[in-house]
Design an enzyme around this catalytic site. Structure first.
Site, PDB file in Angstrom:
ATOM      1  N   ARG A  93       0.047  -1.546  12.331  1.00 39.17           N
ATOM      2  CA  ARG A  93      -0.156  -2.268  13.740  1.00 39.17           C
ATOM      3  C   ARG A  93       0.399  -1.723  14.744  1.00 39.17           C
ATOM      4  NH1 ARG A  93       0.775  -5.486   9.354  1.00 39.17           N
ATOM      5  NH2 ARG A  93       3.097  -5.559   9.497  1.00 39.17           N
TER       6      ARG A  93
ATOM      7  N   GLU B 123      13.182  -1.829   0.432  1.00 40.02           N
ATOM      8  CA  GLU B 123      14.133  -2.580  -0.285  1.00 40.02           C
ATOM      9  C   GLU B 123      13.710  -2.446  -1.901  1.00 40.02           C
ATOM     10  OE1 GLU B 123      13.175  -6.730   0.510  1.00 40.02           O
ATOM     11  OE2 GLU B 123      14.781  -7.383  -0.800  1.00 40.02           O
TER      12      GLU B 123
HETATM   13  P1  AMP Z   1      11.253  -2.076   8.919  1.00 37.16           P
HETATM   14  O1  AMP Z   1      11.069  -0.673   8.733  1.00 37.16           O
HETATM   15  O2  AMP Z   1      12.195  -2.598   7.841  1.00 37.16           O
HETATM   16  O3  AMP Z   1      11.919  -2.244  10.254  1.00 37.16           O
HETATM   17  O4  AMP Z   1       9.839  -2.833   9.000  1.00 37.16           O
HETATM   18  C1  AMP Z   1       9.121  -2.506  10.016  1.00 37.16           C
HETATM   19  C2  AMP Z   1       7.733  -2.460   9.618  1.00 37.16           C
HETATM   20  O5  AMP Z   1       7.196  -3.430   8.632  1.00 37.16           O
HETATM   21  C3  AMP Z   1       6.990  -2.910  10.955  1.00 37.16           C
HETATM   22  O6  AMP Z   1       5.904  -1.756  11.058  1.00 37.16           O
HETATM   23  C4  AMP Z   1       6.353  -4.212  10.618  1.00 37.16           C
HETATM   24  O7  AMP Z   1       4.748  -4.163  10.926  1.00 37.16           O
HETATM   25  C5  AMP Z   1       6.479  -4.565   9.142  1.00 37.16           C
HETATM   26  N1  AMP Z   1       7.191  -5.815   9.097  1.00 37.16           N
HETATM   27  C6  AMP Z   1       8.499  -5.932   8.725  1.00 37.16           C
HETATM   28  N2  AMP Z   1       8.683  -7.139   8.702  1.00 37.16           N
HETATM   29  C7  AMP Z   1       7.679  -8.225   8.984  1.00 37.16           C
HETATM   30  C8  AMP Z   1       7.543  -9.414   9.179  1.00 37.16           C
HETATM   31  N3  AMP Z   1       8.303 -10.310   8.723  1.00 37.16           N
HETATM   32  N4  AMP Z   1       6.196  -9.754   9.536  1.00 37.16           N
HETATM   33  C9  AMP Z   1       5.113  -8.957  10.092  1.00 37.16           C
HETATM   34  N5  AMP Z   1       5.542  -7.525   9.902  1.00 37.16           N
HETATM   35  C10 AMP Z   1       6.863  -7.146   9.427  1.00 37.16           C
END
Ligand code: AMP
Length: 187
Positions: free
Chosen positions: A75, A112
């Site tokens: 995205r 995770e």
């Molecule tokens: P992180 O590495 O945990 O910060 O996750 C970020 C990535 O996961 C981003 O590229 C988001 O597109 C996706 N992501 C994580 N949590 C969500 C959520 N609750 N809703 C939509 N996309 C998420």
């Protein structure tokens, strides 16, 4: 660019995010509340509002202060490309392992459950370039931290990250250290 303009841009983006990004419970797995940006992408005024607001992060006093905009699969691509065009700089994709055809830098990071690897073409960022990172959601911060490391491996510097939404109940900001985080909304 006046402060008033920046505030107007931010307000329009916040309104679009409040109405055009529904929560989807238990997707992709139980316990996750997924932020679905597809209605926002389908709304031209909303999409323009958030792209304008994200692009503001790449300017200081109206001047463009970044050399590249990096978007993270998948995205992040959709948002980072029009932000790069708005700033008049190049767009660079950070991709999941095995997708980029030429020589890459790779960084693995913990999820995770398990591990993920992101890659960046070695010549995508020139030494000394200033880079704006763009994604939809900042959650744990692992994706942004890995991308910042990939930019550094090329000799560039990630100067800021711009996201539509920051999930305040997760430690995303802490995970990205001293990299400035600009979230259009915090939930
Ligand atoms: P992180 O590495 O945990 O910060 O996750 C970020 C990535 O996961 C981003 O590229 C988001 O597109 C996706 N992501 C994580 N949590 C969500 C959520 N609750 N809703 C939509 N996309 C998420």
């Amino acid at each position: 660019m006046t402060l008033g303009h920046t505030a107007d841009v931010g307000r329009a983006a916040a309104e679009a995010l409040a109405t055009l990004v529904p929560d989807v419970a238990d997707f992709p797995e139980p316990g996750i509340v997924f932020k679905d940006i597809t209605p926002l992408l389908a709304d031209p005024a909303g999409l323009r509002a958030v792209v304008d607001a994200l692009a503001e992060v790449g300017r200081r006093d109206g001047e463009v202060v970044v050399d590249k905009v990096v978007g993270m699969e998948a995205r992040g691509f959709i948002l980072a490309a029009p932000v790069a065009l708005a700033l008049g700089v190049g767009f660079v994709p950070v991709r999941k392992a095995g997708k980029l055809p030429r020589e890459t830098h790779a960084v693995s990071y913990a999820l995770e459950y398990g591990e993920a690897t992101l890659e960046l073409h070695r010549d995508a960022i020139a030494p000394g370039e200033r880079v704006l990172l763009v994604d939809d959601v900042l959650a744990t911060g692992g994706t942004v931290a890995a991308t910042r490391d990939l930019v550094a491996a090329c000799g560039g510097t990630a100067t800021a990250v711009a996201v539509l939404m920051e999930l305040s109940f997760l430690p995303g900001r802490a995970a990205v250290g001293d990299l400035p985080v600009h979230a259009l909304t915090t939930v």
